[in-house]
Design an enzyme around this catalytic site. Structure first.
Site, PDB file in Angstrom:
ATOM      1  N   ASN A   4     -19.072  -5.236 -10.221  1.00 17.81           N
ATOM      2  CA  ASN A   4     -18.925  -6.269 -11.145  1.00 17.81           C
ATOM      3  C   ASN A   4     -17.637  -6.990 -10.416  1.00 17.81           C
ATOM      4  O   ASN A   4     -16.475  -6.573  -9.782  1.00 17.81           O
ATOM      5  CB  ASN A   4     -18.305  -5.828 -12.496  1.00 17.81           C
ATOM      6  CG  ASN A   4     -17.944  -6.894 -13.327  1.00 17.81           C
ATOM      7  OD1 ASN A   4     -18.477  -7.802 -13.748  1.00 17.81           O
ATOM      8  ND2 ASN A   4     -16.594  -6.641 -13.921  1.00 17.81           N
ATOM      9  N   ARG A  47     -30.245  -4.683 -31.157  1.00 21.02           N
ATOM     10  CA  ARG A  47     -29.644  -4.686 -29.704  1.00 21.02           C
ATOM     11  C   ARG A  47     -30.115  -3.405 -28.915  1.00 21.02           C
ATOM     12  O   ARG A  47     -30.309  -3.719 -27.705  1.00 21.02           O
ATOM     13  CB  ARG A  47     -28.076  -4.164 -30.116  1.00 21.02           C
ATOM     14  CG  ARG A  47     -27.287  -4.127 -28.870  1.00 21.02           C
ATOM     15  CD  ARG A  47     -27.051  -5.538 -28.557  1.00 21.02           C
ATOM     16  NE  ARG A  47     -26.298  -5.944 -27.451  1.00 21.02           N
ATOM     17  CZ  ARG A  47     -25.961  -7.300 -27.029  1.00 21.02           C
ATOM     18  NH1 ARG A  47     -26.101  -8.246 -27.652  1.00 21.02           N
ATOM     19  NH2 ARG A  47     -25.090  -7.207 -25.750  1.00 21.02           N
ATOM     20  N   HIS A  52     -14.367  -9.493 -11.358  1.00 20.97           N
ATOM     21  CA  HIS A  52     -13.567  -9.690 -12.630  1.00 20.97           C
ATOM     22  C   HIS A  52     -12.299 -10.718 -12.166  1.00 20.97           C
ATOM     23  O   HIS A  52     -11.616 -10.288 -10.944  1.00 20.97           O
ATOM     24  CB  HIS A  52     -12.847  -8.391 -13.100  1.00 20.97           C
ATOM     25  CG  HIS A  52     -11.988  -8.769 -14.376  1.00 20.97           C
ATOM     26  ND1 HIS A  52     -12.673  -9.016 -15.792  1.00 20.97           N
ATOM     27  CD2 HIS A  52     -10.678  -8.917 -14.569  1.00 20.97           C
ATOM     28  CE1 HIS A  52     -11.736  -9.198 -16.464  1.00 20.97           C
ATOM     29  NE2 HIS A  52     -10.434  -9.066 -16.008  1.00 20.97           N
ATOM     30  N   GLN A  94     -10.380 -18.977  -3.810  1.00 19.65           N
ATOM     31  CA  GLN A  94      -9.745 -18.101  -2.841  1.00 19.65           C
ATOM     32  C   GLN A  94      -9.961 -16.518  -2.890  1.00 19.65           C
ATOM     33  O   GLN A  94      -9.618 -15.819  -1.995  1.00 19.65           O
ATOM     34  CB  GLN A  94      -8.308 -18.296  -2.932  1.00 19.65           C
ATOM     35  CG  GLN A  94      -7.910 -19.742  -2.673  1.00 19.65           C
ATOM     36  CD  GLN A  94      -6.387 -19.989  -2.771  1.00 19.65           C
ATOM     37  OE1 GLN A  94      -5.530 -19.168  -3.066  1.00 19.65           O
ATOM     38  NE2 GLN A  94      -5.961 -21.501  -2.805  1.00 19.65           N
ATOM     39  N   ASP A 126     -14.305  -2.687 -17.210  1.00 17.64           N
ATOM     40  CA  ASP A 126     -13.244  -3.013 -16.247  1.00 17.64           C
ATOM     41  C   ASP A 126     -12.507  -1.581 -15.528  1.00 17.64           C
ATOM     42  O   ASP A 126     -11.264  -1.764 -15.107  1.00 17.64           O
ATOM     43  CB  ASP A 126     -12.370  -4.039 -16.328  1.00 17.64           C
ATOM     44  CG  ASP A 126     -13.230  -5.376 -16.859  1.00 17.64           C
ATOM     45  OD1 ASP A 126     -14.058  -5.506 -16.375  1.00 17.64           O
ATOM     46  OD2 ASP A 126     -12.539  -6.306 -17.756  1.00 17.64           O
ATOM     47  N   GLU A 161     -12.646 -14.743  -5.454  1.00 18.96           N
ATOM     48  CA  GLU A 161     -13.923 -14.223  -6.020  1.00 18.96           C
ATOM     49  C   GLU A 161     -14.993 -14.356  -4.933  1.00 18.96           C
ATOM     50  O   GLU A 161     -15.926 -13.623  -4.705  1.00 18.96           O
ATOM     51  CB  GLU A 161     -14.614 -14.928  -7.154  1.00 18.96           C
ATOM     52  CG  GLU A 161     -13.374 -14.576  -8.435  1.00 18.96           C
ATOM     53  CD  GLU A 161     -13.983 -15.068  -9.834  1.00 18.96           C
ATOM     54  OE1 GLU A 161     -15.247 -15.016  -9.926  1.00 18.96           O
ATOM     55  OE2 GLU A 161     -13.167 -15.586 -10.519  1.00 18.96           O
ATOM     56  N   ASN A 203     -20.712 -17.585  -8.272  1.00 18.15           N
ATOM     57  CA  ASN A 203     -20.479 -16.294  -7.400  1.00 18.15           C
ATOM     58  C   ASN A 203     -21.894 -15.887  -6.914  1.00 18.15           C
ATOM     59  O   ASN A 203     -22.039 -15.619  -5.809  1.00 18.15           O
ATOM     60  CB  ASN A 203     -20.174 -15.213  -8.322  1.00 18.15           C
ATOM     61  CG  ASN A 203     -18.655 -15.226  -8.320  1.00 18.15           C
ATOM     62  OD1 ASN A 203     -17.769 -14.860  -7.253  1.00 18.15           O
ATOM     63  ND2 ASN A 203     -17.974 -15.765  -9.517  1.00 18.15           N
TER      64      ASN A 203
HETATM   65  C1  GAR Z   1     -16.084 -15.718 -12.800  1.00 17.11           C
HETATM   66  O1  GAR Z   1     -14.993 -16.083 -12.799  1.00 17.11           O
HETATM   67  C2  GAR Z   1     -16.379 -14.121 -12.825  1.00 17.11           C
HETATM   68  O2  GAR Z   1     -15.279 -13.615 -12.485  1.00 17.11           O
HETATM   69  C3  GAR Z   1     -16.174 -14.025 -14.421  1.00 17.11           C
HETATM   70  O3  GAR Z   1     -16.845 -14.951 -14.972  1.00 17.11           O
HETATM   71  C4  GAR Z   1     -16.885 -16.187 -14.268  1.00 17.11           C
HETATM   72  C5  GAR Z   1     -18.487 -16.496 -13.886  1.00 17.11           C
HETATM   73  O4  GAR Z   1     -18.614 -17.728 -13.022  1.00 17.11           O
HETATM   74  N1  GAR Z   1     -16.393 -12.594 -15.018  1.00 17.11           N
HETATM   75  C6  GAR Z   1     -15.980 -12.308 -15.880  1.00 17.11           C
HETATM   76  O5  GAR Z   1     -14.917 -12.807 -16.724  1.00 17.11           O
HETATM   77  C7  GAR Z   1     -16.300 -10.816 -16.234  1.00 17.11           C
HETATM   78  N2  GAR Z   1     -15.508 -10.005 -17.054  1.00 17.11           N
HETATM   79  P1  GAR Z   1     -19.897 -18.203 -12.289  1.00 17.11           P
HETATM   80  O6  GAR Z   1     -20.977 -17.979 -13.246  1.00 17.11           O
HETATM   81  O7  GAR Z   1     -19.488 -19.501 -11.576  1.00 17.11           O
HETATM   82  O8  GAR Z   1     -20.103 -17.079 -11.178  1.00 17.11           O
END
Ligand code: GAR
Length: 208
Positions: free
Chosen positions: A108, A66, A110, A179, A151, A181, A14
């Site tokens: 974000n 934390r 998702h 398709q 979310d 993200e 992404n």
């Molecule tokens: C993506 O599919 C994103 O939507 C998901 O992690 C992946 C990261 O891929 N995020 C979540 O699940 C957040 N809850 P990437 O590092 O190749 O972008």
């Protein structure tokens, strides 16, 4: 010019879609100020380096508590003075102080059509495993503002993707990325960068 910080944990496809969109003009009026990862081995850090984008790793492993991690994470983000924080596969719980600091200025991606398959425990491949397990016929992705819930923030864009016969969590994940993200995350940034998104009563209004 909208200054963005992209936060990542893994492969960074992404992040790559954002970098490419800034380069090819699909995203205008935007500069990527920095990338922050919680994982020093994230391939996303390599992508940042290859593209000359300043990158930092802030891992919970570096700190005793934390609270300290949360503090350092927020400080690292603030150092870049971003107008928008983009969570692009950032799989760490966002500290409440950061949510307050960047209300309606943090988005974000998702990998499902919220409110399906989202919330605690639904991330990465787990989302696609759950979708196939349930037997849904349509999957997809959502870009939303981040609020205190998991979310639950105002939805900016969504895109549906067909599930195909014989899909595995991996093939479905890939199709949802390609398709949905990689299209809607850059598009959401482009809309925000050009003042086309506002939040009213916890919902967004988009001027296309
Ligand atoms: C993506 O599919 C994103 O939507 C998901 O992690 C992946 C990261 O891929 N995020 C979540 O699940 C957040 N809850 P990437 O590092 O190749 O972008």
């Amino acid at each position: 010019m909208l200054k963005i910080v992209v936060m990542v944990s893994g492969g960074g496809t992404n992040l790559q879609a954002i970098i490419d969109s800034v380069k090819n003009g699909m995203i205008t009026n935007t500069g990527i100020a920095g990338v922050i990862s919680n994982n020093k081995n994230a391939y996303a850090l390599k992508r940042a380096e290859e593209n000359g984008i300043p990158a930092r790793c802030i891992s919970p492993k570096y700190f005793e508590t934390r609270e300290e991690f949360n503090e350092k994470l927020l400080a690292a983000v603030k150092e870049f003075r971003p107008d928008l924080v983009v969570l692009a596969g950032f799989l760490v719980v966002i500290p409440p102080e950061m949510i307050a600091e960047y209300r309606n200025r943090m988005i974000n991606i998702h990998p499902s059509l919220i409110p399906s398959f989202c919330g605690k425990g639904y991330y990465g491949l787990k989302v696609h495993e759950a979708a196939l397990e349930r037997g849904v016929k349509v999957a997809g992705a959502t870009v939303h503002f981040v609020d205190e819930g998991t979310d639950t923030g105002p939805i900016i864009l969504q895109k549906a993707v067909e599930i195909e016969q014989g899909d595995t969590p991996q093939t479905l994940q890939r199709r949802v990325m390609e398709q949905a993200e990689w299209k809607i995350l850059p598009r959401a940034i482009e809309l925000i960068a050009n003042g086309k998104v506002r939040v009213e009563d916890n919902r967004t209004v988009i001027e296309e």
